[in-house]
Scaffold this active site. Sequence first.
Site, PDB file in Angstrom:
ATOM      1  N   ASP A 151       0.821  -1.200   0.000  1.00 23.43           N
ATOM      2  CA  ASP A 151       0.000   0.000   0.000  1.00 23.43           C
ATOM      3  C   ASP A 151       0.861   1.259   0.000  1.00 23.43           C
ATOM      4  O   ASP A 151       2.063   1.216   0.280  1.00 23.43           O
ATOM      5  CB  ASP A 151      -0.892   0.034   1.250  1.00 23.43           C
ATOM      6  CG  ASP A 151      -1.924  -1.080   1.273  1.00 23.43           C
ATOM      7  OD1 ASP A 151      -2.155  -1.695   0.216  1.00 23.43           O
ATOM      8  OD2 ASP A 151      -2.490  -1.338   2.351  1.00 23.43           O
ATOM      9  N   TYR A 161       5.460  -9.927   7.125  1.00 20.93           N
ATOM     10  CA  TYR A 161       5.491  -8.488   7.364  1.00 20.93           C
ATOM     11  C   TYR A 161       5.917  -8.233   8.800  1.00 20.93           C
ATOM     12  O   TYR A 161       5.621  -9.025   9.703  1.00 20.93           O
ATOM     13  CB  TYR A 161       4.105  -7.865   7.150  1.00 20.93           C
ATOM     14  CG  TYR A 161       3.737  -7.628   5.701  1.00 20.93           C
ATOM     15  CD1 TYR A 161       3.966  -6.392   5.098  1.00 20.93           C
ATOM     16  CD2 TYR A 161       3.159  -8.635   4.942  1.00 20.93           C
ATOM     17  CE1 TYR A 161       3.614  -6.173   3.779  1.00 20.93           C
ATOM     18  CE2 TYR A 161       2.812  -8.422   3.612  1.00 20.93           C
ATOM     19  CZ  TYR A 161       3.041  -7.183   3.040  1.00 20.93           C
ATOM     20  OH  TYR A 161       2.706  -6.968   1.734  1.00 20.93           O
TER      21      TYR A 161
END
Length: 267
Positions: free
Chosen positions: A53, A111
């Site tokens: 993102d 992540y």
Amino acid sequence: MGRFRLDIEYAGTRYSGWQKQKSGRTIQGKLIEAAEKIFKGEKVDLQGSGRTDAGVHALNQVAHLEVKTMLAPEIIKMKLNDLLPADINILEVSKAGKNFHARHDAVARSYIYQISRRRTAFGKQFVWWIKDDLDLGHMKHAGKLFEGMHDFASFADKDSEDKSTKVLVEAVQFKEAGDLILIRIAGSHFLWKMVRRMVGVLVETGRGKLNGKDVESFLNTFSREPARYTAPPSGLFLEKVIYEKNYQWDELEPVINLTPAIKFGRR
């Protein structure tokens, strides 16, 4: 045509995410722009392992580059880095099999999210500063509920590329490091905004505003509530893209270290 694997790190603060867009600065767009300058007149195809993102960073994003060239991988790396802005860096270029696909061949991804317990002048772009005290025990309990195969529809925005909202989350790990709380989320793949909403819900459990039953409810019944808790992109890093099975995750360590605040006073 030759196919190459690119390992890439980037600070995503100035970018509208990974994926190339008609307008807006993106990581993929900058890479393609640089490659087209190097391989003038040749068709260039560059695909990443997945999208990040706007504002999200990467410690090791993987992409494949397909282009007709006689240049050696080290030369390609040097030429790309000479053209790329300082916040995008090619870590390695290596020859890949003709069928290697950065996205389709990946078996897992991880992540790291960094939460700061204090205000920071230097790390603001790489942490989420939370003033409230967080109960790490509650967060760890909620994190365990995410592990396994679940329907994460409540944690994602709709995306035409996602055929299913079911995701296998392999691990949710926590570590305290000075003023930082580190969270690693590893899984088969991730839906759009899924990790940031997971982190946001974990933080709300740490604040005592949500509990394990709420997490189970979000996983079992579709709810728009997790969207309210979406964590900011600043603290999120794509850590690794895994292509081999039975991979052992490294020790969880800070991406940046926040040194202890200086204690001012007379000597």
